[in-house]
Each structure stands twice: as structure tokens, then as C-alpha cells.
Design a protein around this motif. Structure first.
Motif, PDB file in Angstrom:
ATOM      1  N   UNK A 113      66.286 -12.645  56.977  1.00  0.00           N
ATOM      2  CA  UNK A 113      66.073 -12.153  58.342  1.00  0.00           C
ATOM      3  C   UNK A 113      65.799 -13.308  59.296  1.00  0.00           C
ATOM      4  N   UNK A 114      65.035 -14.304  58.828  1.00  0.00           N
ATOM      5  CA  UNK A 114      64.765 -15.469  59.675  1.00  0.00           C
ATOM      6  C   UNK A 114      66.046 -16.265  59.921  1.00  0.00           C
ATOM      7  N   UNK A 115      66.882 -16.414  58.901  1.00  0.00           N
ATOM      8  CA  UNK A 115      68.157 -17.113  59.081  1.00  0.00           C
ATOM      9  C   UNK A 115      69.036 -16.391  60.098  1.00  0.00           C
ATOM     10  N   UNK A 116      69.030 -15.059  60.064  1.00  0.00           N
ATOM     11  CA  UNK A 116      69.824 -14.296  61.042  1.00  0.00           C
ATOM     12  C   UNK A 116      69.286 -14.508  62.457  1.00  0.00           C
ATOM     13  N   UNK A 117      67.956 -14.532  62.602  1.00  0.00           N
ATOM     14  CA  UNK A 117      67.367 -14.712  63.927  1.00  0.00           C
ATOM     15  C   UNK A 117      67.645 -16.122  64.467  1.00  0.00           C
ATOM     16  N   UNK A 118      67.504 -17.136  63.601  1.00  0.00           N
ATOM     17  CA  UNK A 118      67.793 -18.501  64.029  1.00  0.00           C
ATOM     18  C   UNK A 118      69.273 -18.626  64.390  1.00  0.00           C
ATOM     19  N   UNK A 119      70.145 -17.959  63.629  1.00  0.00           N
ATOM     20  CA  UNK A 119      71.583 -17.962  63.937  1.00  0.00           C
ATOM     21  C   UNK A 119      71.840 -17.384  65.319  1.00  0.00           C
ATOM     22  N   UNK A 120      71.155 -16.282  65.628  1.00  0.00           N
ATOM     23  CA  UNK A 120      71.307 -15.653  66.951  1.00  0.00           C
ATOM     24  C   UNK A 120      70.853 -16.603  68.053  1.00  0.00           C
ATOM     25  N   UNK A 121      69.728 -17.274  67.843  1.00  0.00           N
ATOM     26  CA  UNK A 121      69.227 -18.212  68.845  1.00  0.00           C
ATOM     27  C   UNK A 121      70.168 -19.405  69.013  1.00  0.00           C
ATOM     28  N   UNK A 122      70.759 -19.876  67.908  1.00  0.00           N
ATOM     29  CA  UNK A 122      71.676 -21.007  67.969  1.00  0.00           C
ATOM     30  C   UNK A 122      72.980 -20.643  68.667  1.00  0.00           C
ATOM     31  N   UNK A 123      73.248 -19.340  68.827  1.00  0.00           N
ATOM     32  CA  UNK A 123      74.478 -18.866  69.468  1.00  0.00           C
ATOM     33  C   UNK A 123      74.261 -18.426  70.909  1.00  0.00           C
ATOM     34  N   UNK A 124      73.015 -18.492  71.383  1.00  0.00           N
ATOM     35  CA  UNK A 124      72.664 -17.983  72.710  1.00  0.00           C
ATOM     36  C   UNK A 124      72.447 -19.133  73.689  1.00  0.00           C
ATOM     37  N   UNK A 125      73.203 -19.201  74.787  1.00  0.00           N
ATOM     38  CA  UNK A 125      73.055 -20.310  75.739  1.00  0.00           C
ATOM     39  C   UNK A 125      71.686 -20.291  76.421  1.00  0.00           C
ATOM     40  N   UNK A 126      71.221 -21.451  76.805  1.00  0.00           N
ATOM     41  CA  UNK A 126      70.011 -21.578  77.606  1.00  0.00           C
ATOM     42  C   UNK A 126      70.344 -21.350  79.076  1.00  0.00           C
ATOM     43  N   UNK A 127      69.354 -20.903  79.843  1.00  0.00           N
ATOM     44  CA  UNK A 127      69.521 -20.614  81.267  1.00  0.00           C
ATOM     45  C   UNK A 127      69.581 -21.923  82.051  1.00  0.00           C
TER      46      UNK A 127
END
Length: 472
Positions: free
Chosen positions: A99-113
Motif C-alpha cells: 500500500x505504501x509503494x502504491x501511495x509513493x507511486x501516486x505521488x511520484x506521478x503527480x505534478x507539483x503546483x
């Protein structure tokens, strides 16, 4: 938390930092992502206090990027709010490693503002009896080596320290002399890079680069000729059209002493051993996916630090790149290691790292069309990015809580869709992988092969009669 008001004065962004800013694509976000795992829960109020006192002690992190018709600048964010940059999160379901790997993956795919300073922290509650902290910082602030040092500068060597020791005295190595030697020729390399870009991209269309060498002469031009005349990496399942989603995974920590035992037997470095093990894991994964790879070699772009680690507080990007051969077509684990050692020895004797740094500096001011073409040319010469950062060999504490494990991933550029990260900490080596989800939807399948490949080398090293073999 109240907003912090600041000056609107603008500071020009350096050429190399600007180059990394302009490399960003939806398919490859120029963002360094990290995760720390703690034995006990981290209190978010204490965490914010540490960030306010230590992370924001670097004024650059209060600044956002401003692009104008006259250039790109750093400017204080008049509406800066720490609460925006520090988020509280929770994992669904079992809240386990997957679950942590999935969350980190999501964050690594989300652009910063881009309208705010380009970094965020996400504190994950109730992970494995403690907490996890995910960090996202844009590459234009600094390189991965510097940002790991910045993160570690926020830590203590005790849970409740009476006073803080300077970071350099606590654990950083004395590496200033070697770095100073590498930096000596950078001005010349930057001027050469500008000269070549002034001629346009025609130098790439001449594979021998004979014209460039004839006009520029000397070792600098020859090094650049070698880097630019490398053939494109072979087409494999690890290369292809990229998507916008990343997947991350990391292996259980390996005892550093076991890695050193192998390195002593084969006269290799710790990094050589780990990269050879990674080559073996990739080989096994690719064979299972039906790839024919006998005799195939792929390359990794490897960052080379160009400043003393204790100067990380200056931030910015100060590293070059070299192209390391990974012999995935070699079936024998020892022969794979021997080939990695030989490739790295050749690179250490070259000046490829500072040549590429100079070219990056020139590219930072080049027209976007020329810059994009040059980045694409370089990215086609490698299949993965590989980063190795030496960390402290002692337990560290952040906001009073002990860091159990940690990992980070640097971004990939152009058409490269995979990144390998190695970080040593507290007697262990931590190994991680980030990959484009369209190319490697299951990075854990690669990670699970890493330790068996490493154990093959360890078994051979411990069981072999190396006294006789040394005289062969």
C-alpha cells in the motif's frame, strides 16, 4: 499556520538548474521523490517545527519559480504557507508495504503546483507500527545528492540531543579534494558546450565527430565526441513509449558488510556489486517476458558528484553524467560483475562527467527546440538512470523518532523510463526501482530478483578458493 511574507526580489536561476526545469514532461516529471520509514509514530506538529527551523533555514525553499520574457528567476513566495506543503495522509486497507509503494507511486506521478514553491511532504500515519514520510522536491532546486544531504541535515544522531553537531562533523566523508580536482576544468567544458550548441545540432549527425575534434582539439572535445557518438541503446521491453504513471518498489535492506565482502574478493566497489546484481535481476525479468538478450548490453546514466558533500547547503545542481554498461546479456554473475568493474574503471579515467555538466549548462540557455533535441539524443543512449548516495552508518532521528529505512528516486529524462537508486544507511544498503507503468507495470517482479542475484555473488565469494584463483 500563518503565511510568511517575503521580498519580491528575483534571483536569476543558474543555467544548469534551468536546464532541469525545462526537462519536465508529463511523461517524466523532474521531481526527486523519497520515503523515510519510522519505528514509531511521528507527530506532525513536531515535524513542522523541525521543517520550519531546519528545512526552511535554506531560503531557497521559500521561493517559487518565476518565468518571464527576460529569463527564469527565483522569487520569495509572498503567500508562503507551511501547512500547504506538509500534508497528513493515511493508507487504505492493510496499510502494508504494498500500500505504501502504491501511495509513493501516486505521488511520484503527480505534478507539483508551479504557482508555489515546488516541494511537499506527506506524513503517512499508522504505517507498520510507526509512520512514513514521503518527500517530493523538484530537481531545479538541487540534485539528488544534495537533497539527500538536506533531508539528513534535519535529523539528529540521538532521539533527544542536548545540542546539535554540524552535519559534516557527524557523518560526512572528507571528499573535498577529489571533487575539487574534478571541478577544475568545468569553465572550459561550459565554453565548449556553448560553442557546439552555437553550431547547431549538426555535430550529432556526424557519428565520428571528426569535424568537431579537428576544430576544438584536445581531450575535452574527444571526451564529448565519445559521449555523443555512443550508439542508441537497443530496443527492449524496458524501452518504449512512456505513459504518465510511475511505479516504485524497494527491496529489503542488505547488510553492508555482505556487499563489502563481495567487493573485496573481486576488487570491486560496493556500487559495482549492486549494479551487477541489478543487471542480473533485469536479465531474469526480461527473459521471463520473452526477451532474447544473449550478448546484449544496455547503459545506465550515472550521476557523478562535482562538489564536496558538506557543501550541499548551497543547493543547485552540481553533477555530471557518465554512461555505464550493464551486461544483461551475460549469464554468469561473476562475469557480469567483472564487466561492470571494467566499464566503471574506464569511466573513472575519463572526464565524461564534467563534459556532460558543461553541455547541460550550455543547454540551460539554448533555444527550447535545440534543447529538446539534445536531451532526446542523450536519453536514447541509455535505458535507465542509476544513482548511488552514501549515507550515514549510524541510526538517525527526525522529530525525535528513529528512521528505520529510507529510499529515494531521481527523475528520468527524455525517453528513459526506469531509474535505479542505491542508498546506504546504518549498516545496510537500501535498493529501489522506479519505472514507467506502461513499460514495467510490476517493478516488484524486478526487485524480487535482486536479492537472489546478489546472493549468487555472495555464495561464490564465500565458497570460492580465491587464494589459488588469484595466481591464475
Amino acid at each position: 499556520m500563518s503565511a510568511v511574507r517575503g521580498s519580491t526580489r528575483k534571483t536569476p536561476m543558474s543555467r544548469v538548474d534551468h536546464a532541469w526545469l525545462r526537462m519536465e514532461r508529463p511523461t517524466n516529471l523532474m521531481m526527486i521523490t523519497g520515503v523515510m520509514m519510522f519505528e514509531t509514530p511521528v507527530n506532525i506538529v513536531k515535524l513542522k517545527k523541525v521543517l520550519n527551523e531546519r528545512f526552511l533555514a535554506y531560503p531557497r525553499f521559500r521561493q517559487k519559480v518565476v518565468e518571464t520574457s527576460t529569463g527564469t528567476f527565483w522569487q520569495n513566495d509572498a503567500d508562503f504557507d507551511l501547512d500547504y506543503h506538509v500534508r497528513l495522509s493515511a493508507l487504505p486497507g492493510k496499510a502494508d508495504k504494498a500500500a505504501l509503494e502504491r501511495f509513493v507511486s501516486q505521488m511520484a506521478s503527480t505534478p507539483l503546483d508551479k504557482s508555489k514553491p515546488l516541494w511537499q511532504f506527506h506524513l503517512v500515519e499508522k504505517y507498520d507500527g510507526g509512520s512514513a514520510l514521503i518527500t517530493r522536491i523538484h530537481h531545479c532546486y538541487a540534485d539528488g545528492i544534495a537533497l539527500v544531504q538536506v533531508m539528513l541535515s534535519m535529523t539528529d544522531s540521538e532521539a533527544r540531543p542536548s545540542k546539535r553537531e554540524p552535519l559534516s562533523k557527524t557523518w560526512l566523508k572528507e571528499d573535498g579534494k577529489a571533487v575539487k580536482a574534478r571541478m577544475g576544468m568545468i569553465d572550459r567544458y561550459m565554453k565548449l558546450g556553448e560553442s557546439l550548441l552555437g553550431k547547431g545540432i549538426d555535430f550529432y549527425r556526424d557519428p565520428t565527430l571528426a569535424n568537431v575534434v579537428a576544430k576544438e582539439g584536445g581531450e575535452i572535445a574527444r571526451e564529448l565526441a565519445v559521449a555523443l557518438s555512443l550508439s542508441d541503446d537497443p530496443d527492449t521491453v524496458l524501452r518504449g513509449k512512456l505513459g504518465v504513471s510511475k511505479r516504485v518498489a524497494w527491496a529489503p535492506p542488505l547488510p553492508l558488510e555482505d556487499v563489502k565482502a563481495i567487493s573485496r574478493v573481486f576488487d570491486a566497489t560496493v556500487n559495482d556489486v549492486l549494479m551487477a546484481s541489478m543487471a542480473g535481476a533485469l536479465r531474469s525479468y526480461m527473459v521471463e517476458r520473452g526477451e532474447r538478450i544473449d550478448g546484449v548490453t544496455i547503459r545506465a546514466t550515472v550521476p557523478v558528484n562535482l562538489r564536496p558533500l558538506e557543501h550541499a547547503k548551497k543547493l543547485g545542481n552540481h553533477f555530471g553524467l557518465v554512461f555505464l554498461d550493464l551486461p544483461i546479456g551475460e549469464i554468469h554473475p561473476v562475469l557480469r560483475l567483472v564487466k561492470v568493474v571494467e566499464s566503471m574503471k574506464q569511466l573513472k579515467q575519463s572526464r565524461q562527467a564534467v563534459v556532460v555538466y558543461g553541455l547541460l549548462a550550455a543547454l540551460g540557455m539554448a533555444p527550447p527546440v535545440l534543447q529538446n533535441l539534445a536531451f532526446e539524443i542523450f536519453s536514447r543512449k541509455a535505458t535507465t538512470v542509476a544513482t548511488n548516495v552514501p549515507g550515514p552508518q549510524m541510526p538517525l532521528y527526525l522529530a525525535g523518532e528513529k528512521i528505520k529505512e529510507q529510499m529515494f528516486w531521481v527523475p528520468q529524462t527524455g525517453s528513459i523510463g526506469m531509474g535505479v537508486s542505491i542508498l546506504s544507511y546504518n549498516g545496510n544498503v537500501h535498493f529501489g526501482l522506479i519505472a514507467d507503468a506502461k513499460l514495467i507495470p510490476d517493478p516488484d517482479a524486478v526487485i524480487q530478483r535482486f536479492i537472489p542475484e546478489f546472493e549468487k555473488l555472495l555464495y561464490i565469494a564465500l565458497m570460492g578458493d580465491w587464494g589459488d584463483a588469484s595466481g591464475a
